[in-house]
Design an enzyme around this catalytic site. Structure first.
Site, PDB file in Angstrom:
ATOM      1  N   ASP A   1      50.776-113.344  -3.245  1.00  0.00           N
ATOM      2  CA  ASP A   1      51.746-112.617  -2.416  1.00  0.00           C
ATOM      3  C   ASP A   1      52.980-113.475  -2.115  1.00  0.00           C
ATOM      4  O   ASP A   1      52.855-114.608  -1.643  1.00  0.00           O
ATOM      5  CB  ASP A   1      51.049-112.213  -1.104  1.00  0.00           C
TER       6      ASP A   1
ATOM      7  N   HIS B   1      45.225-114.079   3.710  1.00  0.00           N
ATOM      8  CA  HIS B   1      46.240-113.659   4.682  1.00  0.00           C
ATOM      9  C   HIS B   1      45.973-112.215   5.113  1.00  0.00           C
ATOM     10  O   HIS B   1      45.603-111.372   4.313  1.00  0.00           O
ATOM     11  CB  HIS B   1      47.655-113.801   4.108  1.00  0.00           C
TER      12      HIS B   1
ATOM     13  N   CYS C   1      46.619-108.398   3.310  1.00  0.00           N
ATOM     14  CA  CYS C   1      46.567-108.669   1.869  1.00  0.00           C
ATOM     15  C   CYS C   1      46.389-107.362   1.082  1.00  0.00           C
ATOM     16  O   CYS C   1      45.379-106.667   1.223  1.00  0.00           O
ATOM     17  CB  CYS C   1      45.414-109.626   1.559  1.00  0.00           C
TER      18      CYS C   1
HETATM   19 ZN    ZN Z   1      47.349-111.117  -0.705  1.00  0.00          ZN
END
Ligand code: ZN
Length: 205
Positions: free
Chosen positions: A42, A96, A99
């Site tokens: 990400d 995180h 996500c």
């Molecule tokens: Zn992620």
């Protein structure tokens, strides 16, 4: 094409050398980071920036949903190099909240190859289905699944033969589980650290 990025790069390199003229020549001579970061691809979770480390200070592996699958040659190659050659002292698996990979694993939609990649998260989801269903809403279930996924990946790393062999050699190495918050920029330590057998963080049986 991409002239703005090339200009950014020149400005960045100039700023670095203005503060520290030997910055790049020193870095080019060695790679000895003490940490391996296993995180999500990400774009909102930039490894070095989050822990404010310079180039050369963090060895990084990122993939969709920060997985450490014991049959993935890419991850295993990074892990072996980090443990055997660089001899990092700490490995952080960093998930995180929010996500998209974790959400996509369990939303029932078909996306193709990534559905296979995300399969381990569906297994974690199934294993903890009672705990997850008891949570009050979708957001709470999503956040908890992010944490459970990190915990699973920490166990994968800690039980890997490269890590087990390092511990058998007496090499100092700890495996940590963290979760990053996109909304405030802060990391939470899930306090599931695994370390050499016989120590405080030695593997729980
Ligand atoms: Zn992620």
């Amino acid at each position: 094409m991409l002239e703005n990025l090339k200009a950014n790069n020149r400005n960045w390199a100039a700023r670095k050398t203005a503060v520290d003229p030997s910055f790049f020549t020193r870095l080019a001579g060695q790679q000895a980071p003490e940490y391996l970061w296993i995180g999500c691809s990400d774009s909102r979770v930039p490894a070095n920036e989050i822990v404010d480390l310079d180039p050369g200070e963090l060895f990084v592996h990122r993939n969709v949903a920060n997985l450490a699958p014991p049959q993935d040659a890419n991850y295993l190659s990074v892990l072996q190099f980090a443990v055997d050659v660089i001899q990092v002292k700490h490995i952080m698996v960093v998930g995180h909240y929010g996500c998209g990979g974790v959400a996509a694993a369990v939303d029932g939609q078909r996306r193709g190859l990534v559905d296979h990649w995300l399969h381990p998260i569906r297994e974690v989801h199934q294993e903890h289905i009672c705990e997850l269903q008891a949570l009050p809403d979708e957001r709470a279930r999503w956040d908890r699944l992010v944490e459970l996924n990190v915990a699973r990946q920490v166990r994968n790393v800690a039980s890997d033969v490269f890590v087990q062999d390092a511990w058998a050699r007496g090499q100092p190495l700890h495996v940590h589980g963290w979760v990053y918050s996109l909304t405030n920029g802060l990391v939470t330590d899930l306090d599931i650290t695994e370390g050499p057998p016989g120590t405080k963080d030695g593997q729980r049986s």
